[in-house]
Design a protein around this motif. Structure first.
Motif, PDB file in Angstrom:
ATOM      1  N   ARG A  67      72.696  11.938  35.045  1.00  0.00           N
ATOM      2  CA  ARG A  67      72.292  13.351  35.181  1.00  0.00           C
ATOM      3  C   ARG A  67      72.178  14.018  33.824  1.00  0.00           C
ATOM      4  O   ARG A  67      71.393  14.928  33.624  1.00  0.00           O
ATOM      5  CB  ARG A  67      73.334  14.137  35.960  1.00  0.00           C
ATOM      6  CG  ARG A  67      73.498  13.748  37.396  1.00  0.00           C
ATOM      7  CD  ARG A  67      74.702  14.488  37.981  1.00  0.00           C
ATOM      8  NE  ARG A  67      74.397  15.879  38.296  1.00  0.00           N
ATOM      9  CZ  ARG A  67      74.946  16.918  37.708  1.00  0.00           C
ATOM     10  NH1 ARG A  67      75.805  16.751  36.717  1.00  0.00           N
ATOM     11  NH2 ARG A  67      74.625  18.138  38.079  1.00  0.00           N
ATOM     12  N   ARG A  68      73.038  13.607  32.897  1.00  0.00           N
ATOM     13  CA  ARG A  68      73.104  14.306  31.615  1.00  0.00           C
ATOM     14  C   ARG A  68      72.217  13.691  30.538  1.00  0.00           C
ATOM     15  O   ARG A  68      72.212  14.146  29.406  1.00  0.00           O
ATOM     16  CB  ARG A  68      74.553  14.342  31.100  1.00  0.00           C
ATOM     17  CG  ARG A  68      75.480  15.172  31.975  1.00  0.00           C
ATOM     18  CD  ARG A  68      76.831  15.362  31.313  1.00  0.00           C
ATOM     19  NE  ARG A  68      76.764  16.347  30.235  1.00  0.00           N
ATOM     20  CZ  ARG A  68      76.926  17.650  30.410  1.00  0.00           C
ATOM     21  NH1 ARG A  68      77.169  18.127  31.620  1.00  0.00           N
ATOM     22  NH2 ARG A  68      76.841  18.478  29.401  1.00  0.00           N
ATOM     23  N   THR A  95      73.142  15.411  46.786  1.00  0.00           N
ATOM     24  CA  THR A  95      74.361  16.088  46.342  1.00  0.00           C
ATOM     25  C   THR A  95      75.369  16.187  47.482  1.00  0.00           C
ATOM     26  O   THR A  95      75.041  15.917  48.640  1.00  0.00           O
ATOM     27  CB  THR A  95      74.074  17.513  45.855  1.00  0.00           C
ATOM     28  OG1 THR A  95      73.616  18.264  46.975  1.00  0.00           O
ATOM     29  CG2 THR A  95      73.013  17.529  44.778  1.00  0.00           C
ATOM     30  N   LEU A 192      69.412  20.049  36.193  1.00  0.00           N
ATOM     31  CA  LEU A 192      70.673  19.497  36.675  1.00  0.00           C
ATOM     32  C   LEU A 192      71.893  20.097  35.974  1.00  0.00           C
ATOM     33  O   LEU A 192      72.906  20.348  36.594  1.00  0.00           O
ATOM     34  CB  LEU A 192      70.684  17.971  36.523  1.00  0.00           C
ATOM     35  CG  LEU A 192      69.557  17.208  37.232  1.00  0.00           C
ATOM     36  CD1 LEU A 192      69.882  15.732  37.306  1.00  0.00           C
ATOM     37  CD2 LEU A 192      69.315  17.733  38.638  1.00  0.00           C
ATOM     38  N   GLY A 206      71.731  25.128  35.069  1.00  0.00           N
ATOM     39  CA  GLY A 206      71.138  24.340  36.129  1.00  0.00           C
ATOM     40  C   GLY A 206      70.853  25.133  37.394  1.00  0.00           C
ATOM     41  O   GLY A 206      71.336  26.255  37.581  1.00  0.00           O
ATOM     42  N   GLU A 216      68.915  15.621  43.563  1.00  0.00           N
ATOM     43  CA  GLU A 216      68.815  15.729  42.114  1.00  0.00           C
ATOM     44  C   GLU A 216      68.032  14.546  41.551  1.00  0.00           C
ATOM     45  O   GLU A 216      68.286  13.412  41.929  1.00  0.00           O
ATOM     46  CB  GLU A 216      70.207  15.716  41.479  1.00  0.00           C
ATOM     47  CG  GLU A 216      71.045  16.920  41.834  1.00  0.00           C
ATOM     48  CD  GLU A 216      72.338  16.980  41.029  1.00  0.00           C
ATOM     49  OE1 GLU A 216      72.802  18.089  40.761  1.00  0.00           O
ATOM     50  OE2 GLU A 216      72.870  15.901  40.671  1.00  0.00           O
ATOM     51  N   PRO A 218      67.324  12.864  37.966  1.00  0.00           N
ATOM     52  CA  PRO A 218      67.565  12.869  36.522  1.00  0.00           C
ATOM     53  C   PRO A 218      66.292  12.529  35.743  1.00  0.00           C
ATOM     54  O   PRO A 218      65.304  12.069  36.307  1.00  0.00           O
ATOM     55  CB  PRO A 218      68.610  11.756  36.329  1.00  0.00           C
ATOM     56  CG  PRO A 218      69.018  11.302  37.664  1.00  0.00           C
ATOM     57  CD  PRO A 218      67.968  11.732  38.636  1.00  0.00           C
TER      58      PRO A 218
END
Ligand code: SF4
Lengths: 245, 527
Positions: A67-68, A95, A192, A206, A216, A218
């Motif tokens: 996600r990051r 989620t 995100l 986000g 979500e 990424p």
């Protein structure tokens, strides 16, 4: 006008076979880093290079919070030991909040779903990848996905961007105006967790801080097929990615 | 009149004897310092008599205020930095917008974000920070404001209405946006109409205002490079290119020949992709679906070529201070060159087919006209300016990265209508292909990145001709590699300001077409 008809016919079919078959064309996706069995100094050095804290040393070696990841490629370039990389694109995850509608959604939208795209303040790359979904390579109409500019006609809201102060109200209003059942797909690192932009005085951290998010995706930006996978997951037609990297 | 930096300084000194301090800064830059009340005079001398372009306004607050007005001309004329200083507690100075329209939005922005007052400016207020969202007098760009923390907002006022300018009988304002289409970023249009005709279209922008200049402050060069790449995803390489050049100038680093050549190669690949997407947008706006699909196919192909070559479809993570973050494989460059050449043949075919599609041309000809005079006065840049006969291109006007050693044309059209802009996109795309072929065939060998220098400090300007026009990046570096000020001047900011020239008195159904031929980016404008 006939010249255009001929031109159209001569071009032939460009459309991907995804989701019926996996697509492996080069350049479709720039991939994402994956959990790598690396430890010790090298691992520490790699973790320190990541500007967003997507990497950490854990039980399985270097673990990745996909996600990051903002695709800065710093864990791949100018290093002795590279991180493992997965070239696929089925990255979308559901989620914790996703069971709100008992998945009735999937049954209701087996045939077609109308999508409202909201740019809540991105850099334009995510939006451009969303735009590609309409081009002949991806042609999302064939899967029953149609874009609509009106929240009242939308089943799915596809949001990109970290949510700027200027878009917060518009986003909320659009969400409230959608009929139920509805789904929200947040696409791209900024959507995100804020990406390189937020949180700050003008950017949030986000989409989930403004409206509830179901799926979500990424990527920075996620390639078109990753976004398409996210939409298929939202419509209950495809399984989400299983692991977290 | 044509002066190189040394002469420029002498002329300014003679003309404003005792009032200005002028000097040649380096072989490409002259600096003129003067008290605020002389600013309008000197600016109009530079703009009107010397024919320089207005690049932008940079405000810096370090104890006192420093206002830096940037001008540039052809080759030997170089850059002029016109500098005025104000004591910290003073915030008023004369506006130059009435003389130089190109400065209009720069002053509005500085008023909105720094709380400076430009006396004589006709229209200040609601601009970057929307009045219905933010508290008054926030001045987020001031040093004392902490950009990392959220701030208190006004309760959003759903009934807020921008002011109406047309007051004719039967006139009304039609709002469109900010969420109105899937392909464009958020923007709100106020179409002031009387009957079927639109009198003027007033855009309200900055919905994607991410405060990039602010959040860059206090961060390291490496962190800010990530921001530079994300000003506008569709021109990511151009902006990181300008950013890196500014830092390299401060540090006195010269990237090795291979890096210079590869940067040119990638920059042209990005321009080509942008222009193909612009052509797609224009075809789409007129409803010519097959042509739009042809261009869309090419755009996706270029994105894939980019990813195979550089690891990212939008070139993120590629630029680095001193060159590139990774070398590109010679055989991969050759392969990409071949693919681009092949695509070029299809692009010419598309151009030819469009040039004989009369119903298509009818929609574009004499639509959204911008005269050369207007383009000059409003400081339009890039393909849009060149389609109106204003052919200043930073690649040739102020060459960088070895562009002066390449052979290519800067195309120009004179009509300034939608069709001229379409032709220009095609002609420039062809020139980009020509540069890609030449550069790809003669890549120098050797290192792809200069060794890092000791942490530099100082300030410098970096510039590129981005796909949409001139992009100027000003960076001021303090100790320990920390960015103190990052000013980003983008081509979309200039051209959105000038958009209303094209959107005056037109039929409602032409609106999407006019918009498409300007190929604007809200992200690049808003920052
Ligand atoms: S590519 Fe992703 S995981 Fe790797 S360093 Fe960059 S943000 Fe971190």
């Amino acid at each position: 006008m006939s010249q255009w008809v001929v031109k159209g016919l001569r071009t032939g079919v460009k459309t991907t076979n995804y989701p019926r078959l996996p697509d492996t064309a080069p350049g479709l996706s720039c991939g994402l880093p994956a959990t790598t069995d690396l430890r010790g100094e090298h691992a520490q050095a790699l973790v320190a290079r990541c500007p967003t804290g997507a990497l950490s040393v854990g039980r399985r070696g270097i673990e990745v919070d996909q996600r990051r990841c903002i695709h800065c490629l710093r864990c791949r370039r100018g290093v002795n030991q590279q991180l493992a990389w997965e070239a696929r694109y089925e990255w979308a995850r559901v989620t914790d909040k996703s069971n709100r509608h008992d998945n009735r959604f999937g049954a209701a939208f087996r045939r077609s779903a109308h999508i409202l795209v909201v740019d809540a303040g991105d850099c334009g790359a995510c939006l451009n990848e969303v735009k590609q979904l309409n081009n002949p390579y991806y042609n999302m109409h064939r899967l029953g996905f149609f874009l609509t500019p009106t929240p009242r006609h939308a089943d799915v809201m596809l949001v990109v961007g970290a949510v700027t102060e200027h878009m917060r109200l518009a986003l909320r209003k659009a969400y409230d105006a959608m009929p139920t059942p509805k789904r929200v797909v947040a696409a791209g690192a900024c959507a995100l967790f804020g990406g390189v932009f937020g949180p700050s005085f003008t950017c949030g951290g986000g989409v989930a801080q403004a409206v509830p998010v179901d799926v979500e995706v990424p990527g920075n930006p996620p390639p078109p097929l990753a976004i398409l996978h996210g939409l298929l997951v939202a419509a209950g037609q495809r399984q989400p990615a299983s692991s977290c990297g | 009149m044509f002066f190189e930096p040394g002469q420029m300084a002498t002329q300014a000194r003679t003309r404003w004897h005792g009032q200005v301090h002028a000097e040649r800064h380096d072989d490409r830059t002259s600096r003129i310092e003067c008290p605020p009340h002389v600013v309008p005079e000197v600016c109009s001398w530079l703009f009107y008599e010397l024919g320089l372009s207005f690049g932008g306004l940079i405000v810096e607050q370090a104890g006192q205020w420093t206002l830096r007005y940037l001008f540039y001309g052809e080759r030997e004329q170089g850059w002029v930095h016109m500098i005025a200083r104000l004591p910290a507690e003073q915030t008023k100075l004369p506006s130059i917008s009435a003389l130089i329209h190109a400065a209009d939005w720069h002053e509005r922005e500085a008023e909105d974000l720094f709380g400076l007052v430009f006396e004589g400016h006709p229209r200040l207020g609601d601009f970057v920070l929307h009045n219905d969202v933010w508290q008054e007098n926030l001045n987020p760009m001031r040093r004392a404001f902490d950009g990392r923390k959220p701030v208190a907002h006004r309760e959003p006022d759903a009934n807020w209405r921008p002011r109406q300018i047309v007051h004719e009988e039967g006139s009304f304002v039609m709002p469109i946006g900010p969420i109105y289409s899937s392909a464009t970023g958020p923007v709100h249009f106020l179409l002031e109409t009387v009957g079927e005709d639109v009198i003027r279209a007033q855009p309200r922008l900055f919905y994607t205002y991410r405060g990039l200049e602010k959040i860059a402050e206090g961060r390291s060069v490496e962190d800010v490079l990530l921001i530079a790449e994300r000003i506008s995803g569709t021109s990511a390489f151009a902006h990181s290119f300008a950013f890196c050049q500014a830092v390299e100038r401060i540090a006195g680093i010269e990237p090795p020949p291979r890096a210079l050549a590869l940067r040119v190669f990638i920059a042209e690949l990005e321009r080509l992709r942008h222009h193909v997407a612009a052509i797609e947008g224009i075809c789409e706006s007129t409803g010519l679906a097959v042509a739009a699909a042809q261009a869309a196919i090419m755009e996706e192909e270029l994105l894939r070529i980019s990813a195979v070559l550089t690891g990212h479809r939008y070139f993120f993570g590629l630029n680095a201070v001193g060159g590139l973050a990774a070398d590109l494989d010679d055989s991969a460059v050759r392969r990409a060159t071949e693919q681009v050449s092949e695509l070029g043949a299809r692009l010419s075919e598309l151009e030819e087919m469009l040039s004989i599609s009369s119903s298509f041309l009818d929609r574009l000809e004499e639509v959204g006209d911008v005269s050369a005079t207007d383009a000059l006065e409003f400081g339009l840049v890039g393909p849009v300016a060149r389609a109106s006969g204003v052919a200043r291109d930073l690649r040739t006007a102020q060459p960088y990265s070895g562009y002066d050693r390449l052979t290519f044309e800067v195309p120009r059209e004179s009509e300034g209508d939608g069709y001229a802009r379409l032709r220009l996109f095609f002609r420039e795309a062809a020139q980009s292909i020509r540069i890609i072929e030449a550069t790809g065939a003669a890549l120098p060998s050797g290192p792809f990145r200069a060794p890092a220098a000791a942490a530099p400090s100082g300030a410098a300007l970096g510039w590129v001709e981005a796909p949409r026009g001139a992009a100027l990046h000003w960076i001021s570096l303090g100790d320990n590699n920390v960015v103190e000020r990052y000013r980003i001047v983008t081509p979309s900011f200039a051209n959105w300001h000038g958009f209303r020239l094209a959107a005056e008195r037109f039929a409602f159904q032409d609106f999407p077409i006019i918009l498409a031929t300007f190929a604007l980016s809200v992200h690049e404008n808003d920052r």
